[in-house]
Scaffold this motif. Structure first.
Motif, PDB file in Angstrom:
ATOM      1  N   GLN A  46      -3.570  54.312  35.065  1.00 22.19           N
ATOM      2  CA  GLN A  46      -2.902  53.316  35.188  1.00 22.19           C
ATOM      3  C   GLN A  46      -4.706  51.882  35.180  1.00 22.19           C
ATOM      4  N   VAL A  80      -3.612  59.417  35.844  1.00 15.34           N
ATOM      5  CA  VAL A  80      -2.180  60.489  37.462  1.00 15.34           C
ATOM      6  C   VAL A  80      -1.316  60.988  36.567  1.00 15.34           C
ATOM      7  N   ILE A 101       3.019  62.213  44.245  1.00 17.62           N
ATOM      8  CA  ILE A 101       1.327  62.416  43.114  1.00 17.62           C
ATOM      9  C   ILE A 101       0.641  63.318  43.528  1.00 17.62           C
ATOM     10  N   ALA A 104      -4.404  60.917  41.562  1.00 16.52           N
ATOM     11  CA  ALA A 104      -4.879  59.630  40.697  1.00 16.52           C
ATOM     12  C   ALA A 104      -6.530  59.458  40.739  1.00 16.52           C
ATOM     13  N   SER A 110      -3.888  56.614  46.180  1.00 22.64           N
ATOM     14  CA  SER A 110      -2.110  56.399  45.940  1.00 22.64           C
ATOM     15  C   SER A 110      -1.722  58.271  46.034  1.00 22.64           C
TER      16      SER A 110
END
Length: 255
Positions: A46, A80, A101, A104, A110
């Motif tokens: 990210q 991630v 996901i 993270a 997230s």
């Protein structure tokens, strides 16, 4: 009468053979099960990052991720990761049954399952995800997150396949081709480099993909001049991406 008997004698085995082939075809269609589902693990950073190689005196090369916020990661480590479930090989425009996901590091909020809001899905060719345009949202009681997979674009040689997460309330939107634009009639300040990275997709149960998505440096930083060239090239690429995103406005009324 003899002629009719001869025709009957020739036609009967022919008809029997045709009937047998038809029965075999029908049986094969009935017995053939649905295409096997493919599941994938995906990875990306990210925080914006560069993968830089270092040549050691013995001639070996090691790579590391240098994140924009000052952190470093070993090659093959990502912030991630998650799962994409139930795709089919050699088929385009697929919407998976689930995208989740599972880790993270930059934002534990997230983690979770995302519901499709936009995009024409994933293209799979020879077991590998070749193209992706899928945007999904995870709504919790007190916050929101949006997971975004966008394709490499024909609109620019700089545009790469990309993955990122945002808070779901940003000013950015995407057209039907997966191109990002600013969804407001306003001036926008864009900080570079942009968040996200090119994702890595690994087929579960299959061979692992190379651990490093692009951007990959061109020349290795053997000399200072090569290193400077490499950094300037990446900077030009990201500035170009930023310009494209900044001038691709969708004008909306302020009334």
């Amino acid at each position: 009468m003899a002629n009719l008997m001869a025709i009957a004698f020739i036609s009967r085995p022919l008809v029997t053979g045709i009937a047998g082939c038809s029965a075999a075809l029908v049986a094969s269609m009935v017995c053939a099960g649905p295409a096997a589902a493919l599941d994938y693990k995906f990875f990306f950073n990210q925080a914006p990052a560069d993968r830089i190689g270092t040549i050691h005196p013995d001639g070996s090369i090691t790579y590391s991720w240098y994140l924009a916020d000052g952190r470093t990661r070993l090659d093959g480590e990502f912030e991630v990761e998650g799962l994409i479930m139930d795709l089919v090989d050699n088929r385009s425009g697929q919407i998976p049954s689930s995208i989740e996901i599972t880790r993270a590091d930059h934002d534990p909020l997230s983690v979770g399952t995302y519901t499709l809001t936009q995009g024409n899905g994933f293209d799979v060719r020879d077991g590998a995800i070749a193209r992706s345009f899928w945007i999904g949202v995870m709504d919790a009681l007190s916050y929101r997150r949006r997971l975004i997979f966008t394709p490499a674009g024909p609109w620019s040689v700089w545009a790469e396949q990309w993955a990122e997460i945002d808070d779901g309330y940003s000013i950015y939107s995407w057209n039907n081709d997966g191109q990002k634009y600013v969804d407001c009639a306003c001036w926008v300040s864009i900080s570079l480099p942009l968040p996200g990275s090119t994702p890595v997709f690994n087929l579960l149960g299959g061979p692992a993909s190379p651990p490093s998505p692009s951007p990959v440096p061109g020349p290795l930083p053997i000399l200072g001049a090569f290193g400077a060239y490499q950094v300037s090239r990446r900077l030009r690429r990201r500035i170009q991406r930023g310009k494209e995103f900044g001038v691709s406005f969708k004008m909306t009324s302020l009334d």
